[in-house]
Design an enzyme around this catalytic site. Structure first.
Site, PDB file in Angstrom:
ATOM      1  N   THR A  33       8.958   3.648  -3.366  1.00  0.00           N
ATOM      2  CA  THR A  33       8.492   4.307  -4.589  1.00  0.00           C
ATOM      3  C   THR A  33       9.267   5.598  -4.847  1.00  0.00           C
ATOM      4  OG1 THR A  33       6.342   3.291  -4.224  1.00  0.00           O
ATOM      5  CG2 THR A  33       6.436   5.119  -5.798  1.00  0.00           C
ATOM      6  N   VAL A  79       7.390   2.218   4.340  1.00  0.00           N
ATOM      7  CA  VAL A  79       8.356   1.512   3.490  1.00  0.00           C
ATOM      8  C   VAL A  79       7.933   1.608   2.030  1.00  0.00           C
ATOM      9  CG1 VAL A  79       9.495  -0.698   3.013  1.00  0.00           C
ATOM     10  CG2 VAL A  79       9.041  -0.022   5.375  1.00  0.00           C
ATOM     11  N   CYS A  80       6.637   1.489   1.761  1.00  0.00           N
ATOM     12  CA  CYS A  80       6.137   1.593   0.385  1.00  0.00           C
ATOM     13  C   CYS A  80       6.406   2.981  -0.192  1.00  0.00           C
ATOM     14  CB  CYS A  80       4.646   1.276   0.334  1.00  0.00           C
ATOM     15  SG  CYS A  80       4.227  -0.378   0.897  1.00  0.00           S
ATOM     16  N   ASP A  81       6.178   3.995   0.623  1.00  0.00           N
ATOM     17  CA  ASP A  81       6.452   5.379   0.254  1.00  0.00           C
ATOM     18  C   ASP A  81       7.942   5.526  -0.090  1.00  0.00           C
ATOM     19  OD1 ASP A  81       5.382   8.517   1.063  1.00  0.00           O
ATOM     20  OD2 ASP A  81       7.529   8.142   1.161  1.00  0.00           O
ATOM     21  N   SER A 115       0.840  -1.190   0.000  1.00  0.00           N
ATOM     22  CA  SER A 115       0.000   0.000   0.000  1.00  0.00           C
ATOM     23  C   SER A 115       0.878   1.244   0.000  1.00  0.00           C
ATOM     24  CB  SER A 115      -0.930   0.040   1.217  1.00  0.00           C
ATOM     25  OG  SER A 115      -1.682   1.238   1.198  1.00  0.00           O
TER      26      SER A 115
END
EC number: 1.11.1.24
Length: 170
Positions: free
Chosen positions: A67, A62-64, A57
């Site tokens: 990306t 971590v996803c932020d 998500s």
């Protein structure tokens, strides 16, 4: 053939569903949403080297970071490389996040409708209906040259190794 295998989220067991893809395999085609009405498939990036960055998500730390890191690296890789971020977030949330984060060099595509990407790439999380953090590098002929599927969802991928795999193809 669909398989199940174990992974973790903060040490708690989760189940990944789908094939175990490896270097040398042909990449499965996909249909992901750009927005609610428009879709994108692997053929849209024909002939290009592809780094597919999969995040559960986009609105998590971590996803932020993952990306943003690949967005920063994108300009250094040239026009023959495309970076695609796949998540199960709604396209609206992806677009809002990109605008707020200033991310404009990666394509964010959504696997929210059928989780078909997650299931065909072996990263669909049965319990959460999200896709497991992973990296796939494909050459211009859609052959997989590098795969990293994390065992623990909250860990970062190996950015340097993934980028080296891309650079070896350009």
């Amino acid at each position: 053939m669909s398989q199940e295998r174990a992974a973790t989220l903060k040490g708690n067991p989760i189940t990944l569903i789908g094939p175990v893809l490896k270097a040398g395999d042909s990449a499965p085609d996909f249909t992901l949403n750009k927005n609610l009405l428009e879709t994108s498939s692997l053929s849209d990036y024909a002939g290009k080297v592809k780094l597919i960055s999969v995040v559960p998500s986009i609105d998590t730390g971590v996803c932020d970071a993952q990306t943003r890191r690949f967005n920063e690296e994108a300009s250094k890789l040239g026009d023959n490389v495309v970076i695609i971020t796949v998540s199960a977030d709604l396209p609206f949330a992806q677009a809002r996040w990109c605008a707020a984060a200033g991310v404009d060099r990666v394509f964010l595509l959504s696997d929210y409708k059928e989780n078909s990407f997650g299931k065909s790439y072996g990263v669909f999380i049965k319990e959460l209906h999200l896709d497991m953090r992973s990296i796939f590098v494909l050459d211009g002929n859609n052959q997989i040259t590098y795969v990293e599927v994390l065992n623990e969802m909250t860990e970062h991928p190996n950015y340097e190794t993934a980028l080296a795999a891309v650079k070896s193809l350009i």
